[in-house]
Design an enzyme around this catalytic site. Structure first.
Site, PDB file in Angstrom:
ATOM      1  N   ARG A  85       0.996  -6.437  -4.366  1.00 20.49           N
ATOM      2  CA  ARG A  85       0.894  -7.430  -5.430  1.00 20.49           C
ATOM      3  C   ARG A  85       2.308  -7.899  -5.781  1.00 20.49           C
ATOM      4  O   ARG A  85       3.282  -7.175  -5.562  1.00 20.49           O
ATOM      5  CB  ARG A  85       0.236  -6.832  -6.666  1.00 20.49           C
ATOM      6  CG  ARG A  85      -1.177  -6.311  -6.433  1.00 20.49           C
ATOM      7  CD  ARG A  85      -1.710  -5.659  -7.713  1.00 20.49           C
ATOM      8  NE  ARG A  85      -3.092  -5.201  -7.559  1.00 20.49           N
ATOM      9  CZ  ARG A  85      -3.450  -3.996  -7.133  1.00 20.49           C
ATOM     10  NH1 ARG A  85      -2.496  -3.101  -6.827  1.00 20.49           N
ATOM     11  NH2 ARG A  85      -4.726  -3.654  -7.024  1.00 20.49           N
ATOM     12  N   ARG A 126      -1.103 -11.385   0.264  1.00 23.47           N
ATOM     13  CA  ARG A 126      -1.916 -10.167   0.091  1.00 23.47           C
ATOM     14  C   ARG A 126      -3.304 -10.378   0.702  1.00 23.47           C
ATOM     15  O   ARG A 126      -3.820  -9.499   1.401  1.00 23.47           O
ATOM     16  CB  ARG A 126      -2.010  -9.831  -1.399  1.00 23.47           C
ATOM     17  CG  ARG A 126      -2.874  -8.611  -1.733  1.00 23.47           C
ATOM     18  CD  ARG A 126      -2.730  -8.312  -3.226  1.00 23.47           C
ATOM     19  NE  ARG A 126      -3.762  -7.439  -3.734  1.00 23.47           N
ATOM     20  CZ  ARG A 126      -3.687  -6.107  -3.709  1.00 23.47           C
ATOM     21  NH1 ARG A 126      -2.644  -5.504  -3.181  1.00 23.47           N
ATOM     22  NH2 ARG A 126      -4.666  -5.371  -4.231  1.00 23.47           N
ATOM     23  N   HIS A 146       0.086 -13.913  -3.815  1.00 16.57           N
ATOM     24  CA  HIS A 146      -1.233 -13.317  -3.615  1.00 16.57           C
ATOM     25  C   HIS A 146      -1.891 -13.831  -2.339  1.00 16.57           C
ATOM     26  O   HIS A 146      -2.749 -13.148  -1.757  1.00 16.57           O
ATOM     27  CB  HIS A 146      -2.132 -13.604  -4.817  1.00 16.57           C
ATOM     28  CG  HIS A 146      -3.273 -12.649  -4.943  1.00 16.57           C
ATOM     29  ND1 HIS A 146      -3.107 -11.331  -5.326  1.00 16.57           N
ATOM     30  CD2 HIS A 146      -4.600 -12.802  -4.693  1.00 16.57           C
ATOM     31  CE1 HIS A 146      -4.283 -10.720  -5.323  1.00 16.57           C
ATOM     32  NE2 HIS A 146      -5.202 -11.590  -4.944  1.00 16.57           N
ATOM     33  N   TYR A 185     -13.918  -9.558   1.712  1.00 18.37           N
ATOM     34  CA  TYR A 185     -13.265  -9.675   3.008  1.00 18.37           C
ATOM     35  C   TYR A 185     -14.211  -9.402   4.160  1.00 18.37           C
ATOM     36  O   TYR A 185     -13.872  -9.655   5.316  1.00 18.37           O
ATOM     37  CB  TYR A 185     -12.053  -8.727   3.078  1.00 18.37           C
ATOM     38  CG  TYR A 185     -10.976  -9.140   2.111  1.00 18.37           C
ATOM     39  CD1 TYR A 185     -10.165 -10.242   2.369  1.00 18.37           C
ATOM     40  CD2 TYR A 185     -10.789  -8.450   0.922  1.00 18.37           C
ATOM     41  CE1 TYR A 185      -9.190 -10.636   1.470  1.00 18.37           C
ATOM     42  CE2 TYR A 185      -9.811  -8.839   0.017  1.00 18.37           C
ATOM     43  CZ  TYR A 185      -9.022  -9.927   0.295  1.00 18.37           C
ATOM     44  OH  TYR A 185      -8.069 -10.328  -0.596  1.00 18.37           O
ATOM     45  N   HIS A 203      -7.418  -0.949  -4.520  1.00 16.74           N
ATOM     46  CA  HIS A 203      -8.583  -1.368  -5.295  1.00 16.74           C
ATOM     47  C   HIS A 203      -9.295  -0.146  -5.861  1.00 16.74           C
ATOM     48  O   HIS A 203      -9.575   0.817  -5.140  1.00 16.74           O
ATOM     49  CB  HIS A 203      -9.561  -2.150  -4.415  1.00 16.74           C
ATOM     50  CG  HIS A 203      -9.085  -3.531  -4.092  1.00 16.74           C
ATOM     51  ND1 HIS A 203      -9.644  -4.311  -3.096  1.00 16.74           N
ATOM     52  CD2 HIS A 203      -8.095  -4.287  -4.633  1.00 16.74           C
ATOM     53  CE1 HIS A 203      -9.019  -5.475  -3.040  1.00 16.74           C
ATOM     54  NE2 HIS A 203      -8.078  -5.487  -3.964  1.00 16.74           N
ATOM     55  N   LYS A 246      -0.842   0.529 -15.541  1.00 15.75           N
ATOM     56  CA  LYS A 246      -2.184   0.160 -16.007  1.00 15.75           C
ATOM     57  C   LYS A 246      -3.250   1.149 -15.528  1.00 15.75           C
ATOM     58  O   LYS A 246      -4.372   0.764 -15.184  1.00 15.75           O
ATOM     59  CB  LYS A 246      -2.547  -1.252 -15.527  1.00 15.75           C
ATOM     60  CG  LYS A 246      -1.619  -2.337 -16.062  1.00 15.75           C
ATOM     61  CD  LYS A 246      -2.054  -3.698 -15.581  1.00 15.75           C
ATOM     62  CE  LYS A 246      -1.119  -4.779 -16.087  1.00 15.75           C
ATOM     63  NZ  LYS A 246      -1.505  -6.120 -15.598  1.00 15.75           N
TER      64      LYS A 246
END
Length: 255
Positions: A105, A202, A199, A234, A225, A130
């Protein structure tokens, strides 16, 4: 065309054509209006049949769009666009490689420090903001060489150990500025207009992995993730697999 000659195929083709320009909600309203019109034509004797059944119901659920990504040719074009004789080119080339080969990211890339690099064992450590778990990613030789070339030209000075810094002033780059540098490089390579594009790389990383046969679980782990459902989009871009399925199905039809 006289209204009495109106055919079901004409109505259906019209709605399908409008589907290219309008979202599902507006398409639902259009189809409903046409059904009412068809019933009106039948009731008033302007058409011998009620054609409203020719217009199927339209789902209100928005489909997930396929992730946008760079093809391998486009990615090669981007990487070849950097002037790596200059410090700016070395820095931006290293940033793009980290995004495209590791799937980072923009925020993760902006926070990278010298302490996150394990040169001896070939690993890269990503801190866990986070509530995310800390991740360790293998450091490809290509990425390691690019980082080393950049650091030799611009070794950190002062107290900062942040990896990517502004050329003037040696200040840590923000994730926004870093993403805009990627967009500028893409525009320079003829791959779109300037903007925040980190992004996109990514998504490119994840898409290429899936197309090469990597499992969604492996891709989810590399991307960090928390839920596999985030990675499932994907599955729609495994074009080699879809071509194989299509060829098999075509063969069954011919037999």
């Amino acid at each position: 065309m006289p209204l009495r000659q109106l055919a079901p195929k004409v109505l259906l083709d019209f709605v399908l054509q409008q589907g290219k320009h309008y979202p599902p909600g507006q398409l639902q309203s259009l189809a409903a209006a046409l059904r009412s019109f068809c019933r009106f034509l039948c009731v008033t004797g302007r058409h011998p049949r009620d054609l409203s059944a020719a217009l199927p119901s339209i789902s209100g659920h928005h489909r997930e769009e396929l992730p946008i990504y760079l093809s391998r040719t486009q990615l090669k074009q981007l990487l070849e666009a950097f002037d790596r004789r200059r410090l700016l080119g070395k820095r931006d080339y290293a940033m793009v490689l980290c995004l495209a080969r590791l799937g980072l990211r923009a925020g993760e890339l902006a926070r990278l420090s010298l302490d996150d690099l394990d040169w001896r064992n070939g690993w890269l450590r990503l801190a866990a903001p986070k509530g995310r778990r800390e991740r360790h990613l293998p450091l490809p030789e290509e990425v390691g060489r690019a980082l080393a070339a950049y650091l030799r030209s611009a070794p950190p000075n002062g107290a900062t150990r942040v990896l990517f810094r502004t050329v003037c002033g040696q200040r840590p780059m923000s994730s926004t500025w870093l993403s805009e540098r990627v967009g500028a490089a893409m525009a320079h390579a003829g791959l779109g207009v300037p903007g925040k594009r980190a992004h996109l790389l990514r998504r490119t990383f994840a898409t290429h992995l899936v197309q090469q046969g990597a499992s969604l679980k492996a891709v989810a782990d590399l991307l960090g993730h928390a839920s596999l459902s985030t990675t499932q989009v994907y599955a729609k871009v495994n074009l080699p697999m879809l071509r194989a399925v299509a060829q098999s199905w075509s063969g069954e039809v011919r037999s």
